[in-house]
Design an enzyme around this catalytic site. Structure first.
Site, short mmCIF file in Angstrom:
data_model
loop_
_atom_site.label_atom_id
_atom_site.label_comp_id
_atom_site.label_asym_id
_atom_site.label_seq_id
_atom_site.Cartn_x
_atom_site.Cartn_y
_atom_site.Cartn_z
N TYR A 67 -2.85 3.16 6.62
CA TYR A 67 -2.36 4.43 5.65
C TYR A 67 -2.21 5.64 6.20
CZ TYR A 67 -1.43 1.21 1.94
OH TYR A 67 -0.83 -0.11 1.18
N ARG A 70 0.71 5.68 8.36
CA ARG A 70 1.84 5.91 7.77
C ARG A 70 2.18 7.47 7.26
NH1 ARG A 70 2.15 1.43 3.43
NH2 ARG A 70 4.22 2.48 2.78
N GLN A 101 9.76 3.29 -5.85
CA GLN A 101 8.83 2.28 -5.64
C GLN A 101 8.13 3.10 -4.30
OE1 GLN A 101 10.86 -1.73 -5.58
NE2 GLN A 101 12.30 -0.33 -5.61
N HIS A 119 4.63 2.58 -7.55
CA HIS A 119 3.77 2.13 -6.81
C HIS A 119 2.80 3.16 -6.00
CE1 HIS A 119 6.83 -1.42 -5.99
NE2 HIS A 119 6.20 -1.66 -7.17
#
Ligand code: BV8
Ligand code: ZN
Length: 253
Positions: A67, A70, A101, A119
Site C-alpha cells: 500500500y 501504491r 471503486q 472500496h
C-alpha cells in the site's frame, strides 16, 4: 448508434442529475496501473495474497509495503482529463455524483464534491483493535507495521475481498442510481460485487447507461451506449456536447 447518440444529446440537455460509476481504468491515463488489464496489478500478484484481512494478519509488513508503494505512485501522479471533466460537469448539472471503486482519491483531488468511495481510500487508516482512525497522516512505516497506542495493528481503510462495503456510501450510491437521469460507467471491468450492482440498479430503474471503456465488458450489452476509447479522450467530448446543448438551450430561451 446515431439514434442512441441523439437520445444522449437530448437527455444531457434536460438532465438534472448524472452519476459516474468509475473503476481503475479512469486513472490509467494518470499512470496508475489497473487490476485486470494486460499490465494489471493482479497479473503480478494474486489479490487474495494481498487484498484480504487474513493476508494482512499473516503478513502485515508485505501488505503495508504494497500500500505504501501504491500510495507513492498516487502521490507522484495527478488526476487526468477524465477526472477533471467530471469535476467541470458540476457547472452544468444540478447534481453530479461520483460512485467510485478506486481508492486513489483522484476524484476529490480533481474537485468533485459528491464522491462515494465503495472500496475505501488509500489515504485513510484505522486500528483493527479499537478502530481509532489514523487518516491523512503519513504513518511512520519504514518497513515496519504501524501500531496504535492500544497496541493494535493499524490497517489501510480499504475494503478487502470478503469484507463488507461501507454501508452509507453503498446505500447513497444505490439511491443515486435510482434517482439519476443518466449513469456513466467509466473504466471498470465490472466483475467485482456488490459494487458492480450499481449500474444494474440504474438499468432496472430505466436510466440511460453510457459505458466508456477501451474494450467491451460485461456491461457493454447492458448499456444503452457503449463508447470504445480512452476516458481521458471521450469524456472531454461529452463535456463539449453538453456545453453546446446547454448554450443552445440558453440562446433559445
Ligand atoms: C463482499 C480494494 C460481502 C483493494 C478491491 C469468492 C470468494 C470471495 C469473495 C467472492 C467470491 N466470489 C465473489 C466474491 C465477492 C467479491 C468479488 O466480487 N470477487 C470478484 C473478483 C469475483 N467481492 C468481495 O469480496 C467484496 N465484498 O462481497 O462482501 C461478503 C462479506 C463476507 C463474506 C462474503 C461476502 C469486496 C470487494 C472489494 C475488493 N477490493 N480493491 C485495493 O484496491 O487495494 S477490488 C478491486 O477491483 C479494486 O477496488 C477495483 O476498483 C475493483 C474493480 O476493478 P476495476 O476498477 O474494474 O479495475 P479493472 O482493472 O478490473 O478494470 C479496469 C477497466 O478499465 C478495464 O475494463 C479496462 O478495459 C478499462 N480501462 C483501462 N484503461 C482505460 C480503461 N477505460 C477507459 N479509459 C482508459 N484509459
Ligand atoms: Zn487501537
Amino acid at each position: 448508434m446515431l439514434q442512441q447518440y441523439e437520445k444522449l444529446k437530448n437527455l444531457l440537455a434536460s438532465a438534472k442529475k448524472i452519476v459516474f460509476f468509475t473503476g481503475a481504468g479512469i486513472s490509467a491515463e494518470s499512470g496508475i496501473p489497473t487490476f485486470r488489464g494486460k499490465d494489471g496489478i493482479w497479473n503480478k500478484m494474486k489479490p487474495e495474497e494481498l487484498a484480504n484481512f487474513n493476508a494482512f494478519l499473516r503478513n502485515p509488513e508485505i501488505v503495508w509495503e504494497w500500500y505504501q508503494y501504491r500510495k507513492k505512485i498516487v502521490h507522484q501522479a495527478s488526476p487526468n482529463a477524465a477526472h477533471l471533466t467530471i469535476s467541470e460537469l458540476q457547472n452544468y448539472f444540478d447534481e453530479v455524483v461520483v460512485v467510485t471503486q478506486n481508492v486513489d482519491n483522484f476524484h476529490r483531488r480533481a474537485g468533485s464534491k459528491i464522491v462515494y468511495e465503495l472500496h475505501g481510500n488509500i489515504e485513510k487508516n484505522y486500528c483493527i483493535n479499537c478502530k481509532k482512525r489514523y487518516d491523512d497522516v503519513n504513518l511512520p512505516v519504514e518497513n515496519k507495521v504501524p501500531t496504535c497506542g492500544c497496541g493494535g495493528l493499524i490497517r489501510p481503510d480499504i475494503v478487502w475481498f470478503g469484507e463488507f462495503l461501507p454501508e452509507e456510501a453503498y446505500s447513497l450510491s444505490e439511491t443515486a442510481a435510482e434517482t439519476c437521469d443518466v449513469l456513466f460507467i467509466v473504466g471498470t471491468s465490472a466483475v467485482v460485487f456488490p459494487a458492480a450492482n450499481i449500474p444494474y440498479i440504474a438499468k432496472r430503474n430505466g436510466k440511460f447507461l453510457i459505458e466508456v471503456n477501451i474494450e467491451k465488458t460485461e456491461l457493454s450489452n447492458v448499456a444503452d451506449l457503449s463508447l470504445i476509447g480512452k476516458a481521458g479522450e471521450i469524456l472531454p467530448q461529452i463535456l463539449q456536447l453538453v456545453k453546446e446543448e446547454k448554450n443552445y438551450g440558453k440562446n433559445e430561451s
